[in-house]
Every structure is written in C-alpha cells, then in structure tokens.
Design a protein around this motif. Sequence first.
Motif, short mmCIF file in Angstrom:
data_model
loop_
_atom_site.label_atom_id
_atom_site.label_comp_id
_atom_site.label_asym_id
_atom_site.label_seq_id
_atom_site.Cartn_x
_atom_site.Cartn_y
_atom_site.Cartn_z
N UNK A 103 0.79 -1.22 0.00
CA UNK A 103 0.00 0.00 0.00
C UNK A 103 0.83 1.29 0.00
N UNK A 104 1.94 1.30 0.74
CA UNK A 104 2.70 2.55 0.90
C UNK A 104 3.92 2.62 -0.01
N UNK A 105 4.08 1.68 -0.91
CA UNK A 105 5.36 1.56 -1.61
C UNK A 105 5.64 2.73 -2.56
N UNK A 106 4.61 3.31 -3.18
CA UNK A 106 4.87 4.45 -4.08
C UNK A 106 5.40 5.64 -3.30
N UNK A 107 4.77 5.91 -2.17
CA UNK A 107 5.24 7.02 -1.34
C UNK A 107 6.69 6.78 -0.91
N UNK A 108 6.99 5.58 -0.44
CA UNK A 108 8.34 5.28 0.04
C UNK A 108 9.35 5.32 -1.10
N UNK A 109 8.96 4.83 -2.28
CA UNK A 109 9.88 4.83 -3.42
C UNK A 109 10.20 6.26 -3.87
N UNK A 110 9.18 7.12 -3.90
CA UNK A 110 9.41 8.50 -4.33
C UNK A 110 10.20 9.27 -3.29
N UNK A 111 9.90 9.04 -2.02
CA UNK A 111 10.66 9.70 -0.96
C UNK A 111 12.13 9.30 -1.02
N UNK A 112 12.39 8.02 -1.25
CA UNK A 112 13.76 7.56 -1.34
C UNK A 112 14.47 8.15 -2.55
N UNK A 113 13.77 8.26 -3.67
CA UNK A 113 14.39 8.84 -4.87
C UNK A 113 14.79 10.28 -4.60
N UNK A 114 13.96 11.02 -3.87
CA UNK A 114 14.30 12.40 -3.51
C UNK A 114 15.52 12.44 -2.60
N UNK A 115 15.62 11.47 -1.69
CA UNK A 115 16.78 11.40 -0.81
C UNK A 115 18.05 11.09 -1.60
N UNK B 65 8.19 15.41 -8.42
CA UNK B 65 8.32 14.26 -7.53
C UNK B 65 8.10 14.68 -6.08
N UNK B 66 8.60 15.87 -5.73
CA UNK B 66 8.37 16.39 -4.37
C UNK B 66 6.88 16.64 -4.16
N UNK B 67 6.18 17.08 -5.20
CA UNK B 67 4.74 17.29 -5.11
C UNK B 67 4.03 15.95 -4.92
N UNK C 290 4.43 14.89 -1.33
CA UNK C 290 3.56 15.66 -0.45
C UNK C 290 2.12 15.19 -0.57
N UNK C 291 1.71 14.85 -1.79
CA UNK C 291 0.34 14.39 -2.03
C UNK C 291 0.09 13.02 -1.42
N UNK C 292 1.06 12.13 -1.52
CA UNK C 292 0.89 10.76 -1.07
C UNK C 292 1.12 10.59 0.43
N UNK C 293 1.83 11.51 1.04
CA UNK C 293 2.21 11.33 2.45
C UNK C 293 1.01 11.17 3.38
#
Length: 207
Positions: A131-143, A187-189, A192-195
């Motif tokens: 369920x949360x994998x898109x949010x975690x994947x995008x957050x990690x890419x930003x990191x 990606x940052x948007x 923020x949307x998925x968080x």
Amino acid sequence: MIKVHDASMDPHTAEELLKQMLDAISRIETKWGASVLACTTDTSGESRKARRLLREQLPHIVVPNCLAHQWNLIVGDLFKVKDDYGVYGDMAQELITWLRSKTRVLAILREIQMVTIGKTLAVLRAVLTRWMSHYLAYRRLLELRPALELLVTMHEAHLISGGDVRSRRKTQIAIATIKNVTFWHALARWKTLLEPISLMTNVHQAA
C-alpha cells in the motif's frame, strides 16, 4: 494468523468465500473461545457480496470495507490522472527501473553515498500490492537526488558509452530525467500528495 486456505482450486464466487468466512468464524469461536465482532475483505464484487451474505446470516457482525484497500484505490485513481504532473510519476518509475537494472551504476552510487553521507540508501521499487510503496519509493528517490546528480556529473560519458543502441537510449533518458529540475519538483509534489494517504493507510492496516 488463524488459518491460511489454498483457494486455487475453489470457484471464485461469493458463496464459496462466504463458506470460508463462516468456517473461519466457527474455528475462532469454538477452538479459540473468542467472539468475532467484525469481518472485512477487499472490495471486489464477490467479496462485497460475501460480506452482505454474511451479515444476513450473522447480523451481529460488522462487515466494513478494508480501509487500507480503499486508500490504495485512491492512490490508483491519482496515478490514472495524466495531467502535467501525472506524467512525472511514470518518469520516476522508469528511472527506478533503470537504476535497479544497472548493477554497475548501483555500485558507483553506493560509493558516492559512502563518501558524501557515510551510508548507503537502496533504490526502492513501488509494488502495487504494497500500500505505501509508491510514497516510500518517491521519498527515497528524492533522498538519492544529490548522489544521482553527482553520479551524472562524474560519470555521464562512461554511462552512455556502454551497451547496445537500445541500452544507450534508456541510459540517455535516465540521465535526462536526473538533470530535469521540473521532474524533481513534480516528484516532491507527489511525495507531499501521497504522504497523508500513506499515513492513513498505515493507521488503517494496523492490527
């Protein structure tokens, strides 16, 4: 976990699911001495019908939708919107796929991270049933953005030189994505949307 049932040979009908639900409830109440207060499933047509039939037989049981699944459906609806920002979600997935397919690139990325931040962060792939994998994947890419930009700055020519024409084309697209400032803003948007959706999912799928 009370019981796992292999349903591969069963008919995929609401009636069959109802039979399994009643069996599980009976097992919990007789073998475990516990009272079942609620029963939930995903939101497929058969599952909804099975919950309705269960409520008719056992009206004291609450039969809500799985809210974690509801939140995931909302995420799915978001990704179906191909607006000016929606296209960048596809670009992120393509960049992640490219990174995870290049062991040499991952090795260089690890070296850069160890030198710059003293630790390594893995590239995460989004999986639909997590369920949360898109949010975690995008957050990690930003990191990973600083390390990825440094990777391109230091090794762009070397990265493009290897492989066949198709491979080089994918590499050029990945490098262009990493250099694209608008992509990182989008990606940052997305993050923020998925968080808040991810936080709600985490609450609703808790025990």
